[in-house]
Design an enzyme around this catalytic site. Structure first.
Site, PDB file in Angstrom:
ATOM      1  N   ILE A  22       0.763  -0.948  -0.025  1.00 40.59           N
ATOM      2  CA  ILE A  22      -0.068  -0.051   0.073  1.00 40.59           C
ATOM      3  C   ILE A  22       0.882   1.260  -0.184  1.00 40.59           C
ATOM      4  CG2 ILE A  22      -1.879   1.136   1.074  1.00 40.59           C
ATOM      5  CD1 ILE A  22      -2.494  -1.439   2.464  1.00 40.59           C
ATOM      6  N   ASP A  41      12.169   2.295   5.261  1.00 43.92           N
ATOM      7  CA  ASP A  41      11.542   0.831   5.180  1.00 43.92           C
ATOM      8  C   ASP A  41      12.701  -0.002   5.506  1.00 43.92           C
ATOM      9  OD1 ASP A  41       8.932  -0.608   3.268  1.00 43.92           O
ATOM     10  OD2 ASP A  41      10.473  -1.487   4.480  1.00 43.92           O
ATOM     11  N   LEU A  43      12.936  -3.040   4.921  1.00 40.67           N
ATOM     12  CA  LEU A  43      12.704  -4.100   3.561  1.00 40.67           C
ATOM     13  C   LEU A  43      12.491  -5.424   4.073  1.00 40.67           C
ATOM     14  CD1 LEU A  43      15.826  -2.882   1.312  1.00 40.67           C
ATOM     15  CD2 LEU A  43      13.489  -2.393   1.245  1.00 40.67           C
ATOM     16  N   SER A 135      -6.966  -0.715  10.647  1.00 41.43           N
ATOM     17  CA  SER A 135      -7.670  -2.027   9.565  1.00 41.43           C
ATOM     18  C   SER A 135      -9.120  -2.123  10.095  1.00 41.43           C
ATOM     19  CB  SER A 135      -6.905  -3.432   9.877  1.00 41.43           C
ATOM     20  OG  SER A 135      -7.649  -4.494   9.398  1.00 41.43           O
ATOM     21  N   TYR A 162      -2.009  -9.358  16.034  1.00 41.93           N
ATOM     22  CA  TYR A 162      -2.021  -8.487  15.007  1.00 41.93           C
ATOM     23  C   TYR A 162      -3.202  -7.429  15.137  1.00 41.93           C
ATOM     24  CZ  TYR A 162      -2.787  -5.899  10.535  1.00 41.93           C
ATOM     25  OH  TYR A 162      -3.080  -4.956   9.575  1.00 41.93           O
ATOM     26  N   LYS A 166      -3.295  -3.141  16.122  1.00 44.55           N
ATOM     27  CA  LYS A 166      -3.932  -2.030  15.654  1.00 44.55           C
ATOM     28  C   LYS A 166      -4.898  -1.267  16.609  1.00 44.55           C
ATOM     29  CE  LYS A 166      -2.090  -2.266  11.427  1.00 44.55           C
ATOM     30  NZ  LYS A 166      -1.384  -1.272  11.104  1.00 44.55           N
ATOM     31  N   ASN A 212      -3.534 -13.899   2.045  1.00 47.92           N
ATOM     32  CA  ASN A 212      -4.630 -13.233   1.286  1.00 47.92           C
ATOM     33  C   ASN A 212      -5.387 -13.814   0.061  1.00 47.92           C
ATOM     34  OD1 ASN A 212      -3.266 -10.364   2.437  1.00 47.92           O
ATOM     35  ND2 ASN A 212      -5.007 -11.159   3.408  1.00 47.92           N
TER      36      ASN A 212
HETATM   37  P1  NAD Z   1       3.343  -4.786   3.553  1.00 48.71           P
HETATM   38  O1  NAD Z   1       4.251  -5.770   4.506  1.00 48.71           O
HETATM   39  O2  NAD Z   1       3.565  -4.783   1.813  1.00 48.71           O
HETATM   40  O3  NAD Z   1       4.119  -3.232   3.977  1.00 48.71           O
HETATM   41  C1  NAD Z   1       4.733  -2.804   4.994  1.00 48.71           C
HETATM   42  C2  NAD Z   1       6.098  -2.362   4.999  1.00 48.71           C
HETATM   43  O4  NAD Z   1       6.716  -2.010   6.274  1.00 48.71           O
HETATM   44  C3  NAD Z   1       6.943  -3.377   4.372  1.00 48.71           C
HETATM   45  O5  NAD Z   1       7.829  -2.894   3.333  1.00 48.71           O
HETATM   46  C4  NAD Z   1       7.956  -3.717   5.311  1.00 48.71           C
HETATM   47  O6  NAD Z   1       9.268  -3.891   4.879  1.00 48.71           O
HETATM   48  C5  NAD Z   1       8.053  -2.414   6.313  1.00 48.71           C
HETATM   49  N1  NAD Z   1       8.343  -2.712   7.508  1.00 48.71           N
HETATM   50  C6  NAD Z   1       7.844  -3.565   8.561  1.00 48.71           C
HETATM   51  N2  NAD Z   1       8.307  -3.153   9.665  1.00 48.71           N
HETATM   52  C7  NAD Z   1       9.013  -2.111   9.456  1.00 48.71           C
HETATM   53  C8  NAD Z   1       9.847  -1.374  10.607  1.00 48.71           C
HETATM   54  N3  NAD Z   1      10.025  -1.777  11.902  1.00 48.71           N
HETATM   55  N4  NAD Z   1      10.565  -0.579  10.222  1.00 48.71           N
HETATM   56  C9  NAD Z   1      10.767  -0.199   8.654  1.00 48.71           C
HETATM   57  N5  NAD Z   1       9.844  -0.675   7.742  1.00 48.71           N
HETATM   58  C10 NAD Z   1       9.077  -1.725   8.332  1.00 48.71           C
HETATM   59  O7  NAD Z   1       1.891  -4.348   4.182  1.00 48.71           O
HETATM   60  P2  NAD Z   1       1.153  -3.574   3.348  1.00 48.71           P
HETATM   61  O8  NAD Z   1      -0.201  -4.516   3.140  1.00 48.71           O
HETATM   62  O9  NAD Z   1       1.470  -2.496   2.538  1.00 48.71           O
HETATM   63  O10 NAD Z   1       0.341  -2.661   4.645  1.00 48.71           O
HETATM   64  C11 NAD Z   1       0.680  -1.642   5.012  1.00 48.71           C
HETATM   65  C12 NAD Z   1      -0.233  -1.115   6.595  1.00 48.71           C
HETATM   66  O11 NAD Z   1      -1.492  -1.344   6.133  1.00 48.71           O
HETATM   67  C13 NAD Z   1       0.315  -2.241   7.734  1.00 48.71           C
HETATM   68  O12 NAD Z   1       0.238  -1.327   8.773  1.00 48.71           O
HETATM   69  C14 NAD Z   1      -0.604  -2.954   7.611  1.00 48.71           C
HETATM   70  O13 NAD Z   1      -1.154  -3.440   9.028  1.00 48.71           O
HETATM   71  C15 NAD Z   1      -1.966  -2.002   7.168  1.00 48.71           C
HETATM   72  N6  NAD Z   1      -3.199  -2.821   6.492  1.00 48.71           N
HETATM   73  C16 NAD Z   1      -2.917  -3.764   5.530  1.00 48.71           C
HETATM   74  C17 NAD Z   1      -3.992  -4.273   5.076  1.00 48.71           C
HETATM   75  C18 NAD Z   1      -3.740  -5.248   4.009  1.00 48.71           C
HETATM   76  O14 NAD Z   1      -4.884  -6.195   3.684  1.00 48.71           O
HETATM   77  N7  NAD Z   1      -2.844  -5.473   3.144  1.00 48.71           N
HETATM   78  C19 NAD Z   1      -5.236  -4.200   5.563  1.00 48.71           C
HETATM   79  C20 NAD Z   1      -5.428  -3.282   6.624  1.00 48.71           C
HETATM   80  C21 NAD Z   1      -4.324  -2.616   7.134  1.00 48.71           C
HETATM   81  C1  WQD Z   2     -10.608 -13.024   2.424  1.00 48.25           C
HETATM   82  C2  WQD Z   2     -11.733 -14.102   2.231  1.00 48.25           C
HETATM   83  C3  WQD Z   2     -11.122 -16.095   3.441  1.00 48.25           C
HETATM   84  C4  WQD Z   2      -7.901 -17.278   0.979  1.00 48.25           C
HETATM   85  C5  WQD Z   2      -7.031 -10.154   6.300  1.00 48.25           C
HETATM   86  C6  WQD Z   2      -6.793  -9.794   7.578  1.00 48.25           C
HETATM   87  C7  WQD Z   2      -6.952  -8.238   7.773  1.00 48.25           C
HETATM   88  C8  WQD Z   2      -6.092  -7.306   6.853  1.00 48.25           C
HETATM   89  C9  WQD Z   2      -6.816  -7.766   5.371  1.00 48.25           C
HETATM   90  C10 WQD Z   2      -4.434  -6.729   7.398  1.00 48.25           C
HETATM   91  C11 WQD Z   2     -11.744 -14.842   3.478  1.00 48.25           C
HETATM   92  C12 WQD Z   2     -11.130 -16.241   2.055  1.00 48.25           C
HETATM   93  C13 WQD Z   2      -8.641 -16.309   1.581  1.00 48.25           C
HETATM   94  C14 WQD Z   2      -7.984 -18.377   0.450  1.00 48.25           C
HETATM   95  C15 WQD Z   2     -10.078 -18.230   0.959  1.00 48.25           C
HETATM   96  N1  WQD Z   2      -4.969  -7.548   6.799  1.00 48.25           N
HETATM   97  N2  WQD Z   2     -10.043 -16.847   1.405  1.00 48.25           N
HETATM   98  N3  WQD Z   2      -9.020 -19.008   0.340  1.00 48.25           N
HETATM   99  O1  WQD Z   2      -8.895 -12.535   6.120  1.00 48.25           O
HETATM  100  O2  WQD Z   2     -10.528 -10.900   5.422  1.00 48.25           O
HETATM  101  O3  WQD Z   2      -8.373 -10.058   6.190  1.00 48.25           O
HETATM  102  O4  WQD Z   2      -6.419  -9.187   5.305  1.00 48.25           O
HETATM  103  O5  WQD Z   2      -4.869  -5.767   8.159  1.00 48.25           O
HETATM  104  O6  WQD Z   2      -6.629  -7.962   8.967  1.00 48.25           O
HETATM  105  O7  WQD Z   2      -7.390 -10.606   8.593  1.00 48.25           O
HETATM  106  O8  WQD Z   2      -8.522 -11.325   4.030  1.00 48.25           O
HETATM  107  O9  WQD Z   2      -7.781 -12.213   1.857  1.00 48.25           O
HETATM  108  O10 WQD Z   2      -7.289 -13.608   4.001  1.00 48.25           O
HETATM  109  O11 WQD Z   2      -9.491 -13.433   3.180  1.00 48.25           O
HETATM  110  O12 WQD Z   2     -11.238 -18.674   0.585  1.00 48.25           O
HETATM  111  O13 WQD Z   2      -6.777 -18.911   0.222  1.00 48.25           O
HETATM  112  O14 WQD Z   2     -11.104 -14.991   1.423  1.00 48.25           O
HETATM  113  O15 WQD Z   2     -11.730 -17.009   4.120  1.00 48.25           O
HETATM  114  O16 WQD Z   2     -13.240 -15.129   3.678  1.00 48.25           O
HETATM  115  P1  WQD Z   2      -9.224 -11.188   5.298  1.00 48.25           P
HETATM  116  P2  WQD Z   2      -8.133 -12.815   2.931  1.00 48.25           P
END
Ligand code: NAD
Ligand code: WQD
Length: 351
Positions: A22, A41, A43, A135, A162, A166, A212
């Protein structure tokens, strides 16, 4: 190469975790809006090659420091070097729910430690603005009269370390804002980000077996996995599979620019503002599979298996507040989003 917009430096934003999924998409949108960007970052879950993708899209390279946000000295040095930082977007965290159950101490140290360190350094350098990556997981399974879920929905006991990090981080921000009226915060609660930049130069790069849904779908479509396992079709939903609010990562990134713009331009805002970032539409797993097949013309092999422990049944956003206050809407059609994910998968697998 994409023709850069008329770039003119507006202000500098520090983006922690900015080579992540993101974060990298947000850096692109910030730079195309005209902000200067410094990425920090470590990495731990991304590659430095992401900088090349950002540079090719935007037309110039963001500043980058390979540091751990838990390291006060290193973070302090970044703020000493870039004295024009006016705001921070804090993406850096560990985010794998399952891993957090196995390694809770690593998650508390990293996710709590990085935020506390960042807030301390921001205070030292009198940088007032933070946007925090939260989240929808903080809501747990909303009850029926809270679906779609808005920002007033109750925060429920976290189902994983996790998710707990948050919730704790949101409380830390609120407590610090109460103590220090100079801190201004925007908490963004993301639903389910999916897809990749239309250029296919940046996207989601999950390490190892994806957790995911969408990376699993695209890797199955690419032949890296024999089939997709659908975790349950016996839920109390129309087709029995779980419902989520899948939001295009570029739309999500644009919301961060809107949040930063608001923090810099609007003075009579609340000290801490919370926004749900979703489309407002819930899609089931089986629907998403059908939409992926329609978007790509592919047939996706899948089987229905048992439920995944910890999954909630259904959650989707009520994004009215973000639509009205941020002037932002996630409106990319789902088939375009899914096509972007597939284009990215083909790019990284050289298909
Ligand atoms: P990501 O793992 O792709 O990106 C996180 C980045 O942070 C990575 O590049 C990692 O190297 C870096 N990082 C981790 N710990 C660090 C530290 N201590 N110092 C410096 N860099 C560090 O994850 P993302 O999917 O891009 O998520 C970004 C943010 O959004 C996270 O806080 C995550 O919890 C939140 N979020 C993600 C999702 C999702 O589904 N992807 C959903 C809700 C919230
Ligand atoms: C989505 C749906 C699974 C994989 C997670 C974290 C949440 C946030 C987003 C960081 C669910 C189904 C999945 C597969 C499947 N991350 N599924 N087969 O669980 O909604 O959220 O990611 O903040 O905190 O909990 O996302 O993509 O894992 O699953 O059927 O191989 O897909 O059961 O219903 P989720 P997801």
């Amino acid at each position: 190469m994409f023709t850069p917009l008329n770039y003119s430096s507006m202000a500098r934003i520090l983006v922690t975790g900015g080579t992540g999924y993101i974060g990298s998409h947000t850096v692109v949108e910030l730079m195309q809006k005209g902000y200067d960007v410094t990425i920090v970052d470590n990495l731990s879950n991304s590659s430095i090659d992401v900088l090349d993708g950002i540079t090719e899209i935007v037309g110039h390279k963001p500043e980058f420091a390979n540091i751990d946000c838990c390291n006060f000295m290193d973070l302090d040095n970044v703020f000493r070097q870039f004295t024009d930082i006016v705001g921070v977007i804090h993406f850096a965290a560990s985010k794998a729910v399952g891993e957090s159950v196995e390694k809770p101490l690593m998650y508390y140290r990293n996710n709590i430690g990085s935020l506390v360190t960042l807030l301390e350094v921001m205070k030292l350098h009198q940088v007032p603005n933070i946007v925090f990556s939260s989240s929808c997981t903080v809501y747990g399974q909303p009850d029926n009269d809270h679906l779609p879920v808005d920002e007033t929905a109750p925060i429920q006991k976290a189902l994983s370390p996790y998710g707990n990090t948050k919730q704790i981080n949101e409380e830390i921000i609120c407590d610090e804002a109460h103590a220090d009226k100079g801190l201004h915060a925007t908490i963004l609660r993301y639903f389910n980000p999916i897809g990749a930049h239309p250029s296919a130069l940046i996207g989601e790069l999950p390490n190892g077996v994806p957790q995911n849904l969408l990376p699993f779908i695209t890797q199955t479509a690419a032949g890296l996995r024999p089939e997709l396992k659908v975790f349950g079709n016996d839920y109390n939903t129309p087709d029995g599979s779980c419902i989520r609010d899948y939001i295009y990562v570029v739309d999500l990134a644009k919301a961060h620019v809107k949040a930063i713009d608001r923090m810099l331009e609007v003075k009579d805002r609340d000290q801490v503002e919370v926004f749900n970032l979703g489309t407002g539409t819930g899609l089931s797993v089986l629907t998403l599979i059908n939409e992926f097949e329609a978007a790509t013309g592919l047939k996706l092999p899948y089987t229905i298996v048992g439920r995944r422990e910890g999954d909630i049944e259904q959650v989707w956003a009520a994004p009215k507040k973000a639509n009205e206050v941020l002037g932002w809407k996630a409106d990319t059609p789902i088939r375009d989003v899914l096509a972007s994910a597939w284009k990215w998968e083909k790019h990284i697998r050289k298909l």
